[in-house]
Design an enzyme around this catalytic site. Structure first.
Site, mmCIF file in Angstrom:
data_model
loop_
_atom_site.group_PDB
_atom_site.id
_atom_site.type_symbol
_atom_site.label_atom_id
_atom_site.label_comp_id
_atom_site.label_asym_id
_atom_site.label_seq_id
_atom_site.Cartn_x
_atom_site.Cartn_y
_atom_site.Cartn_z
ATOM 1 N N ARG A 91 0.821 -1.217 0.000
ATOM 2 C CA ARG A 91 0.000 0.000 0.000
ATOM 3 C C ARG A 91 0.856 1.268 0.000
ATOM 4 N NH1 ARG A 91 -3.859 0.009 4.767
ATOM 5 N NH2 ARG A 91 -2.230 -1.245 5.680
ATOM 6 N N GLU A 92 1.991 1.226 -0.720
ATOM 7 C CA GLU A 92 2.865 2.401 -0.785
ATOM 8 C C GLU A 92 2.097 3.607 -1.322
ATOM 9 O OE1 GLU A 92 3.435 -0.529 -2.097
ATOM 10 O OE2 GLU A 92 5.479 -1.214 -1.666
ATOM 11 N N TRP A 93 1.204 3.324 -2.243
ATOM 12 C CA TRP A 93 0.425 4.384 -2.895
ATOM 13 C C TRP A 93 -0.387 5.153 -1.861
ATOM 14 C CZ3 TRP A 93 -4.956 5.087 -4.086
ATOM 15 C CH2 TRP A 93 -5.219 5.931 -5.172
ATOM 16 N N SER A 142 -22.826 2.748 15.473
ATOM 17 C CA SER A 142 -21.476 2.991 15.987
ATOM 18 C C SER A 142 -21.345 4.395 16.549
ATOM 19 C CB SER A 142 -20.467 2.786 14.866
ATOM 20 O OG SER A 142 -20.762 3.625 13.788
ATOM 21 N N HIS A 190 -30.983 -1.181 8.189
ATOM 22 C CA HIS A 190 -30.431 0.129 7.835
ATOM 23 C C HIS A 190 -29.767 0.050 6.464
ATOM 24 C CE1 HIS A 190 -27.968 3.684 7.776
ATOM 25 N NE2 HIS A 190 -26.898 2.924 7.645
ATOM 26 N N CYS A 230 -27.756 2.703 3.279
ATOM 27 C CA CYS A 230 -27.237 4.050 3.038
ATOM 28 C C CYS A 230 -26.513 4.185 1.703
ATOM 29 C CB CYS A 230 -26.303 4.448 4.163
ATOM 30 S SG CYS A 230 -25.068 3.215 4.534
ATOM 31 N N GLU A 258 -30.442 6.455 4.885
ATOM 32 C CA GLU A 258 -29.746 7.725 4.679
ATOM 33 C C GLU A 258 -30.606 8.627 3.788
ATOM 34 O OE1 GLU A 258 -27.979 7.819 1.350
ATOM 35 O OE2 GLU A 258 -27.568 9.944 1.596
ATOM 36 N N HIS A 305 -21.288 12.563 7.332
ATOM 37 C CA HIS A 305 -19.961 12.639 6.709
ATOM 38 C C HIS A 305 -19.287 13.968 6.922
ATOM 39 C CE1 HIS A 305 -20.864 8.898 4.691
ATOM 40 N NE2 HIS A 305 -19.552 8.807 4.591
HETATM 41 N N1 GLN Z 1 -24.308 -0.170 12.266
HETATM 42 C C1 GLN Z 1 -23.281 0.323 11.407
HETATM 43 C C2 GLN Z 1 -22.645 1.567 12.025
HETATM 44 O O1 GLN Z 1 -23.326 2.300 12.649
HETATM 45 C C3 GLN Z 1 -23.797 0.654 10.037
HETATM 46 C C4 GLN Z 1 -22.706 1.091 9.089
HETATM 47 C C5 GLN Z 1 -23.105 1.243 7.638
HETATM 48 O O2 GLN Z 1 -24.237 1.404 7.317
HETATM 49 N N2 GLN Z 1 -22.167 1.232 6.736
HETATM 50 O O3 GLN Z 1 -21.485 1.825 11.871
HETATM 51 ZN ZN ZN Z 2 -25.044 3.379 6.858
#
Ligand code: GLN
Ligand code: ZN
Length: 762
Positions: free
Chosen positions: A16-18, A437, A645, A647, A669, A698
């Site tokens: 992973r030098e890049w 998370s 969920h 996204c 999302e 984000h």
């Molecule tokens: N439960 C995961 C988190 O909250 C969902 C992550 C995801 O949708 N990529 O990190």
């Molecule tokens: Zn997500």
């Protein structure tokens, strides 16, 4: 004659030098000069390596500092106005700002490259966009390889049609006009290559495998005619991949010197087309024979038979054997892997090993008297051994056989379950929750490293995780979140964590592949039957639940996401593997339920990206995907609430499948430009519980109470307030703790304000 062509080589380097070079530069740890120097050496060493292995047509211009689509856009002057006027090759600063944003300029959008996990930067077409050749990257790459290594290479260039199709900012009916306008610049670039004495270019047109090409085919044929008459001494290999081409009959009449087809993904369709319409003898056929998207050895016998039958059938002068697509999607080399299982190791072939397989194939094919039988048979033996690893395991297979239709269905429908769940959960209207998370702090990451090295023992590490869980249960209490989470501190990654606890997975040391920009992922390998051995998440979830009287959600990754984000076996179908995973998760869900957890979330962010490229295959995919999800989740009590969920995809076209999951609540999302989904919901109300993300996770920006209140109110125009949930867009692990506390506090305040309005209405 048979020659070997490679379509693209991984950029990231053996170690992973890049990635390291890029990130050091971004962090200003190395100068621009140093950066250029290191990148050049990486670029040249890959070319040299391929050449030395015996690749006849070594690709150049596949290398990039971020993304090849972005390179093309900047090369022809397609840079959004907000970056100012660009008249020369953009500085590194501008180039990276386009990809990643800068202090005051928003980055360009990023999205998935076809059905892969590679993301490209979406080109933006400005109104009345002028195109001009600002620099000629393929030419620079060609000259560099010739001057520094004395190797004549094959520049790889994005096709004009695919480029414009990937771009946004224009109406569909403007597409052909835009392509025509860009054509001069495209031709100028090719002319410069021709004058330099380039023999072959590879023009990538993966869009030719999508149904949309049908309406444009005659127009593009004309475009290619203009191109080839402008550069008569340049040979064009028109390269397609990821599926069988559409409009084959038309395509073979294009004025190009060669056509590359994928004989791995799309094998049936492409073979069928050749049988029906033949292949012109004056063109080179590029046979994509090795899977450029998976990590297994090739069954060389099978490949030899296929190529020989093609040779018999179409009698081409020349034939190129090549990977099915760029090797960008596989890790670089397996040589430094130390896998526990020798059978697995022997069955692997990453990019370098795949190129070696091509060399062997070429030798066998070009020399009828050759004696390569041992090598060829050895490849087969490795694959058989791998398959046999599973034959002794009948338990899971028997369990799967014993499953009946009832196991895919919850006993009572949603409208009867939901009131029962509400009664048990005692939640307010418009309940607040998060996606799973919380921030993974430096301390947690360090503790995990120390635990892996043995510096911390199991209890010490677990205690640290517990401490963090307690801290965040307290924070959630004080913010007054209704449905809590334990925070996922014990996980590095939502797939790896489950893979490590289930049987059937293997993990590599260095099998990284680029996902986007400098971000690489190391997908686990599912190489044996997936099997549940012991509870995975029960300890953490029950501990968190013991600290609060509010419900704590169990948090699992769904079967389809685990499947799509792993490298998988090829002797079983995806459906079969998904069901094995689903069966294992079904047991985990039962264990959570037995431990007293009343809400269980099963994340499926990868369902959408696995959607086949051909629309005619969507139903079949969506059918087994939803069945796998239901197999995992349907065994619960009526009172147990299942959440899911999703996204970062466009969901409108798979809503029926989302509904078919029969999950009680979905969090999805929504904050980033997904008006489209709201529009959809205004026509067809969602029949279950739903939380449309109220803020974008984000960005480090903390949205105000008013802003989120507005988002909620606007979502409530299209969603039933009795079934609406309030949550962020996605998990919060990449944010810092203060941002999360501030944003969630505002989110809860906004929920409370909206409740005031709705209490009286419902
Ligand atoms: N439960 C995961 C988190 O909250 C969902 C992550 C995801 O949708 N990529 O990190
Ligand atoms: Zn997500």
């Amino acid at each position: 004659m048979v020659y070997i062509s490679n379509l693209g080589y991984p950029r990231i380097g053996e170690n992973r030098e890049w990635k390291k070079t890029l990130e050091s530069f971004w962090q200003k740890k190395i100068s621009e000069q140093q950066f250029e120097k290191e990148m050049k050496s990486l670029r040249l060493s890959s070319i040299k390596k391929q050449h030395e292995k015996g690749i006849d047509l070594v690709p150049v211009n596949d290398f990039t500092y971020y993304d090849h689509v972005l390179d093309f856009a900047t090369m022809v002057g397609w840079v959004p106005n907000r970056f100012g006027e660009i008249n020369e090759k953009p500085s590194l600063e501008t180039y990276f700002a386009l990809a990643r944003g800068s202090k005051n300029i928003v980055a360009c959008e990023m999205t998935k490259w076809f059905n892969t996990n590679y993301h490209y930067i979406v080109p933006e077409y400005n109104k009345d966009q002028q195109s001009k050749l600002i620099y000629n990257k393929p030419l620079e790459a060609y000259k560099e390889a010739k001057a520094e290594l004395g190797i004549k290479t094959k520049p790889v260039i994005l096709g004009i049609y695919t480029f414009v199709q990937l771009a946004k900012g224009y109406k569909k009916e403007e597409k052909q006009g835009i392509i025509s306008k860009l054509l001069n610049v495209y031709i100028q670039m090719l002319k410069e290559l021709e004058s330099e004495g380039v023999e072959w270019v590879q023009i990538d047109e993966p869009f030719f495998v999508l149904e949309e090409v049908r309406e444009d085919i005659n127009f593009i044929k004309g475009i290619y005619k203009e191109i080839s008459s402008a550069v008569p001494s340049l040979s064009i290999m028109l390269q397609t991949y990821f599926e069988a081409v559409e409009q084959y009959k038309e395509l073979i009449s294009f004025s190009v010197s060669g056509i590359g087809l994928d004989f791995v993904h799309g094998k049936e369709g492409n073979l069928q087309s050749i049988i029906e319409h033949g292949f012109p003898t004056d063109k080179v056929l590029g046979v994509g024979i090795l899977n450029g998207r998976n990590i297994w050895r090739n069954d060389l016998n099978e490949s030899i038979n296929l190529i020989k039958s093609l040779q018999n059938q179409i009698k081409p002068n020349d034939l190129w054997i090549q990977p099915s697509c760029s090797l960008l999607h596989v890790p670089v080399t397996k040589i430094e892997e130390e896998l526990v299982d020798a059978t697995l190791f022997e069955a692997l072939a990453f990019a370098d090993e795949k190129l070696e397989e091509l060399v062997l194939l070429k030798n066998v094919l070009n020399d009828p008297n050759s004696s390569y039988e041992n090598e060829v048979n050895y490849a087969k033996k490795c694959l058989i051994n791998l398959k046999q690893l599973n034959e002794e395991n009948k338990t899971v297979q028997n369990e799967l056989k014993a499953i009946n239709e009832g196991d895919f269905k919850r006993p009572v429908p949603f409208h009867l379950r939901y009131p029962l769940q509400n009664k048990l959960l005692k939640l307010p209207i418009l309940p607040t929750t998060t996606i799973g998370s919380f921030p993974q702090t430096k301390e947690i990451k360090q503790a995990r490293q120390q635990w892996r090295k043995g510096v911390l023992n199991d209890t010490e590490y677990e205690n640290l995780i517990k401490l963090k869980m307690k801290e965040w249960i307290d924070i959630q209490e004080s913010i007054d979140i209704d449905v809590m989470v334990h925070g996922e501190y014990e996980r590095t990654d939502m797939v790896e964590y489950f893979g490590e606890k289930l049987k059937g997975f293997a993990f590599t040391k260095k099998a990284w592949v680029q996902s986007y920009g400098s971000r690489c992922v190391k997908p686990p390998i599912i190489y044996r039957t997936v099997e549940f051995t012991k509870p995975i998440t029960v300890n953490e979830t029950s501990y968190a639940q013991s600290l609060t009287s509010k419900p704590v959600k169990g948090m699992l990754t769904g079967p389809v996401t685990i499947l799509n984000w792993s490298f998988i076996r090829e002797d079983l179908s995806k459906e079969e593997i998904a069901n094995e995973i689903a069966l294992a998760l079904r047991k985990e869900i039962r264990a959570l339920e037995e431990a007293g957890i009343s809400i269980i979330q099963v994340d499926e962010p990868a369902i959408r990206e696995g959607l086949p490229l051909k629309k005619e295959e969507w139903n079949q995919y969506l059918n087994w995907v939803t069945r796998a999800f239901r197999l995992a989740t349907s065994s619960v009590q009526n009172e147990t609430q299942i959440h899911t969920h999703m996204c970062y995809s466009n969901f409108s076209d798979i809503v029926d499948a989302i509904i078919a999951l029969d999950a009680d609540v979905i969090s999805i999302e929504h904050a980033r430009s997904h008006q489209e989904f709201s529009n959809y919901l205004s026509e067809s109300p969602y029949p279950f519980g739903i939380g449309l993300g109220v803020y974008d996770i984000h960005s480090p920006r903390v949205p105000s109470v008013e802003e989120m209140e507005e988002n909620i109110l606007s979502s409530l125009k299209v969603c039933d307030p009795k079934r609406f949930w309030i949550n962020p867009d996605c998990g919060l692990k990449t944010r810092n703790e203060t941002e999360v506390i501030d944003a969630l506090s505002n989110m809860v305040k906004s929920a409370k304000k909206v409740r005031e309005i709705y209490y009286s209405i419902i």
